[in-house]
Design a protein around this motif. Sequence first.
Motif, PDB file in Angstrom:
ATOM      1  N   VAL A 108       9.117  -5.773  -1.280  1.00 58.40           N
ATOM      2  CA  VAL A 108      10.341  -5.429  -0.197  1.00 58.40           C
ATOM      3  C   VAL A 108      11.223  -3.681  -1.059  1.00 58.40           C
ATOM      4  O   VAL A 108      10.700  -2.191   0.064  1.00 58.40           O
ATOM      5  CB  VAL A 108      11.059  -6.201   0.292  1.00 58.40           C
ATOM      6  CG1 VAL A 108      12.025  -5.220   1.340  1.00 58.40           C
ATOM      7  CG2 VAL A 108      10.552  -7.082   1.164  1.00 58.40           C
ATOM      8  N   THR A 109      11.132  -3.878  -2.003  1.00 57.98           N
ATOM      9  CA  THR A 109      11.805  -2.389  -2.697  1.00 57.98           C
ATOM     10  C   THR A 109      10.616  -1.851  -3.071  1.00 57.98           C
ATOM     11  O   THR A 109      11.093  -0.606  -2.798  1.00 57.98           O
ATOM     12  CB  THR A 109      12.750  -2.925  -4.079  1.00 57.98           C
ATOM     13  OG1 THR A 109      11.457  -4.373  -5.171  1.00 57.98           O
ATOM     14  CG2 THR A 109      13.944  -4.181  -3.643  1.00 57.98           C
ATOM     15  N   ARG A 110       9.219  -2.550  -3.791  1.00 59.99           N
ATOM     16  CA  ARG A 110       8.401  -0.954  -3.555  1.00 59.99           C
ATOM     17  C   ARG A 110       8.325  -0.309  -1.919  1.00 59.99           C
ATOM     18  O   ARG A 110       8.119   1.293  -2.089  1.00 59.99           O
ATOM     19  CB  ARG A 110       7.439  -1.815  -4.015  1.00 59.99           C
ATOM     20  CG  ARG A 110       6.402  -0.631  -4.176  1.00 59.99           C
ATOM     21  CD  ARG A 110       4.823  -1.648  -4.938  1.00 59.99           C
ATOM     22  NE  ARG A 110       4.361  -2.501  -3.810  1.00 59.99           N
ATOM     23  CZ  ARG A 110       4.188  -3.195  -3.733  1.00 59.99           C
ATOM     24  NH1 ARG A 110       4.561  -4.348  -4.980  1.00 59.99           N
ATOM     25  NH2 ARG A 110       3.382  -4.233  -3.250  1.00 59.99           N
ATOM     26  N   ARG A 111       7.818  -1.346  -1.524  1.00 58.36           N
ATOM     27  CA  ARG A 111       7.748  -0.358   0.481  1.00 58.36           C
ATOM     28  C   ARG A 111       8.640   0.649   0.985  1.00 58.36           C
ATOM     29  O   ARG A 111       8.690   1.791   1.016  1.00 58.36           O
ATOM     30  CB  ARG A 111       7.333  -1.327   1.001  1.00 58.36           C
ATOM     31  CG  ARG A 111       6.282  -2.341   1.282  1.00 58.36           C
ATOM     32  CD  ARG A 111       5.769  -3.517   2.337  1.00 58.36           C
ATOM     33  NE  ARG A 111       4.431  -3.599   2.218  1.00 58.36           N
ATOM     34  CZ  ARG A 111       4.477  -5.233   2.797  1.00 58.36           C
ATOM     35  NH1 ARG A 111       4.996  -5.868   3.794  1.00 58.36           N
ATOM     36  NH2 ARG A 111       3.343  -5.913   3.162  1.00 58.36           N
ATOM     37  N   GLN A 112       9.580  -0.662   0.729  1.00 59.08           N
ATOM     38  CA  GLN A 112      10.782   0.641   1.663  1.00 59.08           C
ATOM     39  C   GLN A 112      12.286   0.934   1.304  1.00 59.08           C
ATOM     40  O   GLN A 112      13.216   1.655   1.728  1.00 59.08           O
ATOM     41  CB  GLN A 112      11.726  -0.835   2.260  1.00 59.08           C
ATOM     42  CG  GLN A 112      11.078  -0.925   4.108  1.00 59.08           C
ATOM     43  CD  GLN A 112       9.565  -1.655   3.842  1.00 59.08           C
ATOM     44  OE1 GLN A 112      10.026  -3.344   3.112  1.00 59.08           O
ATOM     45  NE2 GLN A 112       8.736  -2.651   4.554  1.00 59.08           N
ATOM     46  N   PHE A 113      11.701   0.640  -0.280  1.00 63.09           N
ATOM     47  CA  PHE A 113      13.426   1.710  -0.935  1.00 63.09           C
ATOM     48  C   PHE A 113      13.011   2.325  -1.944  1.00 63.09           C
ATOM     49  O   PHE A 113      13.442   2.508  -2.599  1.00 63.09           O
ATOM     50  CB  PHE A 113      14.184   0.363  -1.599  1.00 63.09           C
ATOM     51  CG  PHE A 113      14.345  -0.176   0.079  1.00 63.09           C
ATOM     52  CD1 PHE A 113      15.944   0.469   0.260  1.00 63.09           C
ATOM     53  CD2 PHE A 113      14.550  -1.755   0.570  1.00 63.09           C
ATOM     54  CE1 PHE A 113      16.665  -0.863   1.602  1.00 63.09           C
ATOM     55  CE2 PHE A 113      14.754  -2.256   1.422  1.00 63.09           C
ATOM     56  CZ  PHE A 113      16.338  -1.798   2.430  1.00 63.09           C
ATOM     57  N   ASP A 114      11.506   2.713  -2.087  1.00 64.81           N
ATOM     58  CA  ASP A 114      10.921   3.285  -3.379  1.00 64.81           C
ATOM     59  C   ASP A 114      11.551   3.394  -4.422  1.00 64.81           C
ATOM     60  O   ASP A 114      12.032   3.921  -5.157  1.00 64.81           O
ATOM     61  CB  ASP A 114      11.960   4.840  -3.134  1.00 64.81           C
ATOM     62  CG  ASP A 114      10.880   5.707  -3.886  1.00 64.81           C
ATOM     63  OD1 ASP A 114       9.419   5.359  -3.955  1.00 64.81           O
ATOM     64  OD2 ASP A 114      11.410   7.394  -4.010  1.00 64.81           O
ATOM     65  N   LYS A 115      11.580   1.583  -4.864  1.00 65.22           N
ATOM     66  CA  LYS A 115      12.050   1.100  -5.822  1.00 65.22           C
ATOM     67  C   LYS A 115      12.864   1.512  -6.951  1.00 65.22           C
ATOM     68  O   LYS A 115      12.964   1.172  -8.030  1.00 65.22           O
ATOM     69  CB  LYS A 115      11.017   1.814  -7.398  1.00 65.22           C
ATOM     70  CG  LYS A 115       9.556   0.599  -7.370  1.00 65.22           C
ATOM     71  CD  LYS A 115       8.267   1.343  -7.887  1.00 65.22           C
ATOM     72  CE  LYS A 115       7.178   0.837  -7.676  1.00 65.22           C
ATOM     73  NZ  LYS A 115       6.037   1.019  -8.887  1.00 65.22           N
TER      74      LYS A 115
END
Length: 421
Positions: free
Chosen positions: A65-72
Amino acid sequence: MSVSFKYWDECADPEDMEAMWNHPEVRTEWTGAGETEGQRVHLSRDPDGQPYLTQTEMRAVAEIVTRRQFDKKLDPEMICAIAELESNRQPLAMGCDKKTNLITIGIMQVAPKVAEWIVREEDYLLFPVEEDPDILYKPFVNVYFGAAYLRWLSNFDGKIRTEEFVVRAYSGGTKKVNHKSTLPYWKRYLQVKECYLSRKQFDGPSPIEAPTFPTSPVSPSKGFDLYWDSRVSSEDMEHMWNHLDVFKEWIKSKEIRGKVRFSCNKEKKPYLSRVELRAIAEIIVSKYFSTRGINPTVLCALADVVSMRFIDGNEASTGLMGIDYSTAFWLYKEMGYRAYRVDYIEDLTNPFVSMYFGAAYLAWLSEYEGRERSLQFIFHAYISGPKNVHLEETCPKWLKFEQILARYERTKSREGSCNII
């Protein structure tokens, strides 16, 4: 509540399932549990039948989720720790604030009203939560909205906020960030997060099996972690010193009161000698389960099978007895086993705590569904869950358990003393 999940595929989209299978730790865990790519994947369940995510699955969802939607730009371990505190990683968890009557649901305990506000005011438009609030029970959806709220808190009032501010605000709201009521939550969060960070750091090859005979204790490189006295209460240490076999072993290895070393393998992983393990089992049974018909040697053999006597457990389980945190918490909260507290995962790396909850789970399984159960059923249920017992199937672990159990019983018989029942 009409929502229920038996399989991952019922609460995750095909794209999410593909991402999970592509996560190396998840693939290893799922294939090890007998799951097959392309077929439906079972959700883990606690003894009460409630589905939950394993720590490996939880971290994978947070990372995806953080990689996809929150650019890490969000810390996955923060999400994992909050999920642990809010719901014990249970996707169907539901809560209600008695003062405000605010309903919260899912892994991150997101309030539907808050999710709707995030969609409306912050333009997080990926999921139609206003049309279907029940989608918040899905792990990826719930983590998405929980993460969005964390992101909003991290820049509250246009200021870059500290981790403590964000976590305490998530628990009690922005007005109670500095209130004493949110401080315990922050402290527990730090403990849980450290467990996730430690697990991530040490993910890798399977641990080397503990040797049959203790090696010389290694000078600790991690300080207090390699000493009995730092993990075990003074009362339990006194019981250990009063156990004749332990006393002899510790004196022989030149241990001193207040600073007793754990035996360690060559990778400095602490483990118990068989004398120490049996002593803990006997102490726990005699103090708390003397009327339940539990044989300490059975607990010893279980510990040998599930953790190889490593006090931190192994890659697949936590602690000496391999008791999952959710199961231990359920036994503590719902079944009344409260001789030891289990506030966070790290508690289960105390050998006495792990043994206590292992014995409690064994006692519960011995009368599963109101029937007296055989040792073979109890063993299989302990390893795989009571609903996954197939006694007709050959199980290498059961054969190993029988061999180890016989070894403990022969040793006890040679010493000329009776088992504590």
